[in-house]
Design an enzyme around this catalytic site. Sequence first.
Site, short mmCIF file in Angstrom:
data_model
loop_
_atom_site.label_atom_id
_atom_site.label_comp_id
_atom_site.label_asym_id
_atom_site.label_seq_id
_atom_site.Cartn_x
_atom_site.Cartn_y
_atom_site.Cartn_z
CE1 TYR A 25 -3.34 -2.86 0.65
CE2 TYR A 25 -2.13 -3.28 2.67
CZ TYR A 25 -3.07 -3.66 1.74
OH TYR A 25 -3.74 -4.84 1.89
CE1 TYR A 153 -7.97 -6.08 2.64
CE2 TYR A 153 -7.39 -7.78 4.24
CZ TYR A 153 -7.10 -7.06 3.08
OH TYR A 153 -5.97 -7.34 2.38
CG ASP A 254 -11.78 -13.92 6.19
OD1 ASP A 254 -10.81 -14.49 6.73
OD2 ASP A 254 -11.65 -12.94 5.43
CE LYS A 283 -4.01 -11.38 8.48
NZ LYS A 283 -2.88 -10.80 7.73
#
Length: 445
Positions: A25, A153, A254, A283
Site C-alpha cells: 500500500y 476486509y 473468514d 496468517k
Amino acid sequence: MSLPAGIKWTEAETAFDRDHLWHPYSSMAQPAQVWPVARAEGVRLYLEDGRVLLDGMSSWWSAIHGYQHPQLDAALQSQISQMSHVMFGGLTHQPAVELGRRLVALTPPSLDQVFIADSGSVSVEVALKMAVQYQQARGLKEKTKVAALLGGYHGDTLGAMSVCDPQQGMHRLFRAGLPEQVFVPRPSLAYGEVWQEEALAPLEQLLQNQHHQLAALILEPVVQGAGGMYFYHPEYLRQARWLCDAYDVLLIADEIATGFGRTGHLFACEMAGIEPDLMCVGKALTGGYMTLAATLTRRDIALTISQGEAGGLMHGPTFMANPLACRVACASLDLLLENDWAQQVAGLEAGLKAGLAPLVGHPAVAQVRVLGGIGVVQMHQPVEMARLQPACVEAGIWIRPFNRLIYMMPPYVMSAGDLTQLTASLVQVIEQVYAPTASAVATAP
C-alpha cells in the site's frame, strides 16, 4: 546481542529499496520511510542500525510463537533435507496429509474437507468459488452473488476485493471492474453491549429479498480486522447462521485473522457456538514462517461440487500444499497446543487492558478496546504516520497503524514484562505526539 557477521546494510541498499521495491500500500512517487531489519528473534526485531524493537504486530498477526523458534526452525530444516516442493496435481506427500489431519481435528467437526491454499486472499477466492460451484451443481444457476458486511476486509485479489467494503475499504477504486456483490450494514451492536433483535433486521431483510441470487454470506466472525478492528456482538453471528439455513445460503467464516486463538477462542465462531459451511484460515497457520492458508468445508458440499458440470473444484495453485509450508504449519499447530494458547492469550488480554487503560479519556482518543490478544486505540482523526511511526521506533517498539487505528497483536509468547514495556512505550508516544499545543491550552475553556 551483537548483529551477526556478514554484508552490512549500506546507503546503496536503501537507495535501491526506495527506487525499485514496492512495499504494501505504498507510493513510489513519495516512498514512505522503512526500517531495515537484520534479524528477528523471540519477540524482538533487530535493525541494521543496531536498534532493537519489541514487536507489537506479530508480522501482521502471523508470528504468534515469535521469531526463530527452535521447533519451527527444526521442522523446516528436517523437511528441506527430504523435499522442498513437489506439485500437488497427481501427487501427494506426508506433510500435506499431516496438516490436513490437524486442521480437521481442530476446526468445527462438520468441516472435514481441506483445500490447502497459498495465502489468505487465495483461500477466500477458493471459498467464493466453492460457494458458486455448489449452487450451480444443485441446478440453482441464479445463485451467483455473495453477500458481505460493510466494514469487512477479505483480501487483495479480485474476488476477495469484491466482498470488501466497496465505499470505505481500500479497494473502492476497482469497484467498476469487480464482480458485483451484495452488501449489508455491519452489525450495529458492539461486543459487550446488550443484544437487541432489531440489530439483525438489515441482514434478515437482505436474505429475505435476495436469497434467490445469493450463493453465500461471507463475514469475519466477531472481529472485523483490517476494515476497522471492530468487535461486534457474537449473537449476530449465531442469528446469521440460522438465517443462512432458513434461506438456503451458505455461510463462509473468514477466520484468517481470528483463527488459532487470537480472540481467546481457538476460532471466533466458537463465541457463538456455530459451525460455518466454509472456513478460511491463514496468517498464524505456519507461525509466520511461510505463506500458507486453507479453506475447509463439509463433505456433502465437496461431493456436490465434484458431481457438478465441472467434475471438480476449479482451482489449483502451482505451489498448493508446498511441503515446507505444510511441515512448519504442522509444527506450529503442535506448538500452539503445547504452549497452552488459551492461557497465553488470556495473559495478553489482561496486559493489554491494563497497559492501554491510561489512554482512556485522552482528548485525541475516541475509544480503547481489547479482545483476546487484540488491543485497539481508535483516534478521533487519521493517524499521522510520518510522525507516529518514527516516534514508535525511537521508543523501541514496532506497530503499524492505519487510518484512525493504532493497534497491537503481540506474539502469544510475549512475557508480561515485555508487554508492559510495549504498552507503556505506546502510551508515552501517543501522549507526546498528541500533546496539546501551547496555543490550544491557552485558549481552552
